[in-house]
Motif scaffolding. Structure first.
Motif, short mmCIF file in Angstrom:
data_model
loop_
_atom_site.label_atom_id
_atom_site.label_comp_id
_atom_site.label_asym_id
_atom_site.label_seq_id
_atom_site.Cartn_x
_atom_site.Cartn_y
_atom_site.Cartn_z
N TYR A 107 3.13 12.48 -2.98
CA TYR A 107 3.53 11.34 -2.13
C TYR A 107 4.82 11.35 -1.37
N LEU A 125 5.08 11.68 2.59
CA LEU A 125 5.62 10.53 3.60
C LEU A 125 7.02 11.25 4.09
N TRP A 171 7.24 3.09 12.87
CA TRP A 171 6.18 3.16 11.34
C TRP A 171 4.74 3.41 12.15
N VAL A 201 4.61 7.06 12.24
CA VAL A 201 4.48 7.64 10.87
C VAL A 201 3.02 7.44 10.65
N GLU A 202 2.33 6.09 10.88
CA GLU A 202 0.78 6.18 10.47
C GLU A 202 0.09 7.06 11.38
N LEU A 209 0.03 10.43 10.05
CA LEU A 209 -0.95 10.49 8.71
C LEU A 209 -2.16 10.37 8.84
N ARG A 233 -2.10 14.33 2.99
CA ARG A 233 -2.08 12.79 3.73
C ARG A 233 -3.09 11.85 2.95
N VAL A 241 -1.26 9.80 0.52
CA VAL A 241 -0.37 8.48 1.02
C VAL A 241 -1.38 7.38 1.92
N HIS A 283 -1.69 3.07 0.76
CA HIS A 283 -1.15 2.41 1.89
C HIS A 283 -2.59 1.88 2.73
#
Length: 341
Positions: free
Chosen positions: A13, A17, A81, A84-85, A88, A250, A253, A257
């Motif tokens: 994880y 990330l 972010w 980042v999303e 992923l 991925r 993670v 989330h």
């Protein structure tokens, strides 16, 4: 969960990330090269303590990339972010895997269909003009089934299944390999590397239900494409001169989330009323449509900024934050910026 498994999950994880943060930072700093930034994960003193992620410049004294990143982040933290999303999310390799698998399945089920006929013409084309016409017909037949295919999927199809000497038996062998691969993984309970599959088939230890005879490991491997863990983590791999390769996945993670946002099919009647109620309650929704109905999603995306949403005493309007393709469906995330502050 066994203690050792828990530690491995926490390590995967944190390192996944960290890899996503590194990729997002490189996108946020247009002047940065791949090796200009590095990321380190420092575990906590105990298993229950959080890990610390350090993002550093690799050159002595630095190029000011960290300062650029701080300014980018300060202007809009949610935008960073969001990068980042996106990192992923499903990779190009995953889309290629899904698209090729579905196409091969269709060729197996409809050997005289439009796609199979176009592939046969492409293989037997006498000249470049004939090949161009056949390829155009193949792409059209492919798009009718599941929307316009990714360019990477077309390239993978060309290099693996449409190369000189390929025949319908090549297609049968490829779909047979994929099915045997999936069945083996399901029986074992874990993912198997493509090289293992190629060796097992070449050595006669994994049976493929086709009439194409025996094949060497090299022949089998040349037909395969990245799948599973390799496809999910290829874009997250990064080099660190003083650390072993990271443990990445991925999906781990993503599961941690998952916001479980409402998903609304914009091809269905009454999606606007459902949209108003869902986004007022959650602040964000995902609008979806089949890849063959992208026009419906395009119309919905154009309509969203003009659909009023009443939230307490405020009248707000949604904005599209991201768009992605996941398998045979397309998704657009819509948010109420004021509700998510």
């Amino acid at each position: 969960m066994p203690q050792q498994t828990g530690r491995l999950a926490r390590r995967a994880y944190a390192q996944t990330l960290a890899a996503a943060i590194l990729a997002a930072a490189l996108r946020a700093c247009p002047d940065a090269q791949d090796q200009d930034l590095t990321v380190d994960v420092v575990p906590g003193p105990t298993d229950a303590a959080p890990a610390t992620i350090w993002l550093s410049e690799t050159s002595p004294g630095g190029f000011g990339l960290v300062e650029q990143l701080v300014q980018y982040y300060a202007r809009d933290p949610r935008r960073f972010w969001g990068l980042v999303e996106t990192t992923l999310g499903p990779s190009d390799y995953e889309q290629v895997d899904a698209a090729l698998t579905r196409l091969l399945q269709h060729l197996h089920e409809a050997p005289t269909g439009a796609a199979a006929t176009a592939i046969a013409r492409l293989r037997d084309a006498p000249d470049v003009a004939g090949a161009d016409d056949a390829l155009r017909d193949l792409l059209q037949a492919w798009a009718v089934r599941e929307g316009r295919p990714p360019r990477a999927a077309v390239a993978a199809l060309s290099t693996r299944l449409l190369r000189p000497g390929s025949t319908p038996a090549t297609d049968a062998l490829a779909i047979g390999l994929v099915r045997a691969w999936d069945q083996l993984q399901q029986r074992l309970g874990f993912e198997v590397d493509a090289r293992v599959i190629a060796y097992a088939v070449g050595a006669g230890r994994l049976h493929i239900d086709t009439s194409t005879g025996r094949h060497t490991a090299d022949q089998v491997f040349s037909l395969l494409w990245p799948r599973g863990l390799q496809a999910r983590t290829q874009h997250l791999q990064h080099y660190h001169p003083f650390a072993p390769p990271p443990v990445l996945d991925r999906l781990l993670v993503g599961a941690a989330h998952d916001e479980r946002l409402p998903r609304l099919d914009v091809s269905a009647e009454g999606w606007r009323e459902q949209y108003r109620a869902a986004i007022a309650q959650r602040g964000a929704v995902e609008l979806t449509a089949s890849a063959t109905r992208l026009d419906d999603l395009a119309r919905a995306v154009r309509a969203v900024p003009a659909i009023p949403v009443d939230l307490d005493v405020l009248r707000l309007y949604g904005s599209v934050r991201s768009f992605r393709r996941d398998g045979d469906r397309a998704q657009a995330r819509v948010e109420l910026g004021e509700a998510l502050q």
